[in-house]
Design an enzyme around this catalytic site. Sequence first.
Site, short mmCIF file in Angstrom:
data_model
loop_
_atom_site.label_atom_id
_atom_site.label_comp_id
_atom_site.label_asym_id
_atom_site.label_seq_id
_atom_site.Cartn_x
_atom_site.Cartn_y
_atom_site.Cartn_z
CB THR A 71 -0.92 0.01 1.23
OG1 THR A 71 -0.12 -0.23 2.40
CG2 THR A 71 -1.98 -1.08 1.13
CD GLU B 242 -10.27 -2.40 5.59
OE1 GLU B 242 -10.65 -3.55 5.84
OE2 GLU B 242 -9.87 -1.61 6.47
N GLY C 157 -3.29 1.64 9.29
CA GLY C 157 -1.85 1.71 9.12
C GLY C 157 -1.29 3.10 8.95
#
Length: 725
Positions: free
Chosen positions: A471, A683, A512
């Site tokens: 990511t 998400e 994160g």
Amino acid sequence: MKKTLKESGVGTPINRVEGKLKVTGMAKYATEFPVKNKVYAQGINSTITKGEIISVDTSEAEKVEGVLAVITHKNAEKLKTFEEEMPELSTPSKAPVLQSSKVYYYGQYVGVVVAETFEQAQYAARLVKIEYKKDPDPTFQFDGSRSKAYTPEAQEDYLRGNIAEGLADADETLDETYTTPIEHHHPMELHAVIASWENGKVTAYASQQIVEDSIISISDTFQIPKKDVRIISAYVGGGFGSKLYTERHVILAVMASKMLGRPVQMTVTRQQMFTNTGMRQHNEQRMKIGAKKDGALTALSHETLSHTSTFQEYQEPCGMMSKMLYNVPNNQIKYRLIPMNFQTPCAMRAPGEATGSFALESAMDEMAWKLKMDPVEFRIKNDTQVDLGADKPFSSRLLIECLRIGADRFGWDDRPKEPRSRQKGNWLIGYGMSAASRNAPYQETAAKVILELEDEKVFATIQMDATDIGTGSYTIIAQTAAEYLDIPVEQVTVELGDSNFPITPGSGGSWGAASYCNGARAACESAITKLKENRNIDKDEEISVAELLKKNQLNRYEAEGTVAPSEEFEKHSVFSFGANFSEVWVDKDTGMYRIKRMVNVGSAGKIMNPKTAYGQMIGGLTMGAGMVLAEQTKVEPNFGNFITRSLADYHVPVNLDMANIDVIFLPEEDKIANKMGIKGIGELGITSVAASLANAIFNATGKRMRDLPITPEKLINAPLEPGVT
């Protein structure tokens, strides 16, 4: 020419700092570390769905050249098993394996072969002969098992107001059921580990999303101290939730290493990724909605029926958005689980939101159609600045802005008002939209910074046990350090994924970026503060880190920092919000359809790097499209195994399946979320995409598709909705 700080600090779209390592093959994934004297393990899977092993013949496998051991329940190390019946699955859960002769699902590990080479282990695994006593009554079919459903402890029922009264007070009501299939994560990198047990200490190079929880899982399963376990997970080639947990292959490799006294590599095959590394549950969601003629919601009920394994509990929280997204006085969320002879499901790609938003936002579109309201205006009518489910104000909420800006960019005013009314040749053209939300967690995180002065330049190394699952964590952490130390990003090195580094919550759940970057910020600020204090320099005085090191007569300095949610954070609901708009063309004769355009608007706090953030949103939108187009794992109705066993038959979107995509990030300052104002976006990208596409298909065809995936066959056979001509 090197980039300047202005070009490479927080908020700028720099290239990934680890990009060159990845494209040149220098970034080391779990099985790429040079470990001496390594051997290879291959798992053996059960071929029945439920029953018991009555005999095992390993003689032929043991004769194969290079085979060192065949481990089954008969000779396996004794591990700590579950102390309670049906414990809840969590990221640090124990993972006992080969502890009894019982078989609970097709594909369960019933043995492992260890050999000098991978090929020897694979070949010998096929030669192990296992006889079973089959249970005549396995449970693997959803229909016919409903009477076994129970209320899970993990997700309690929720109620505010009175649903019956709210529905009775409505001018229009809706009662529909939406279904989503079993799906599998399938990250590009297979689950893998190299495990070494030496003098009672475990070192594992493992593809894990949460290093600390993997340590807990291993130490609890083997009953050894946490300090004797080290996990290294420098790069993770995707996880999508499947690598949040320490799966049985890790335990098998550790066990084999202990028994043989050599490092053991075990890689889960693509076929085993269907049976041994988790999955998304099949969800059946019943939505009941009531609304007044002016669009005001009076009631919203969301009931989910899912399945779990027969030995461990997991419930995907599909009702989360229905509990908080809209201003509805009467609200009910229910969950029921059926124990079935499958592996334990687990978190997958926005667990709860991805599936729950399909039901919620499809139902909202259906209600807007009943009320003859514009779907955008219907959602705006029911906006709220208070999270009624948690009884807290939102720290910030720009959902209306996402809807308005998205509608304008997409050209929503040109949407055909009547379904099935716009046609070009053989194509029926439709527009659809949906609202999205995603919890934006922020968790306690520690980080270390090492400052080194060389030739008048400061070089910084940031260390934490955080993981980068593709990511861009390496990049945004480097940008954070560059920003707070006021040095170019080229002078920052980021080291992640080693349990010897300070503890973080790992990667998952969209926490994160906020957690890691604030941890890095705290470490940098701690270093500057302490260096100033050592020389009685005013804390507000502007001075370079190089000068600070010189004044302290230091060429090297280390400092740590820790961050955690504030009291204000705890008093608010902290979410990211978004809106999806889609244009779909459907062939009226074949049911084949193409996604032509997608517009996604997100309000997700401070965007650390627009380039990597855009990549995350593209990934999420693609996964959302995959839910609609093709993704499903089919169960063989007689034996309970999966018919879909590889990426040849488990289909995911490719470039030609995708549309022209426009991603917009709204500027947002939310310092309640955290000091840097960062929220998660990973998400948010997948959330509600499926509903947007399904709603566009309705606008194109006049057919409501409530069962994913939406295949041409389903579309052709579906009836027109009442009122559609």
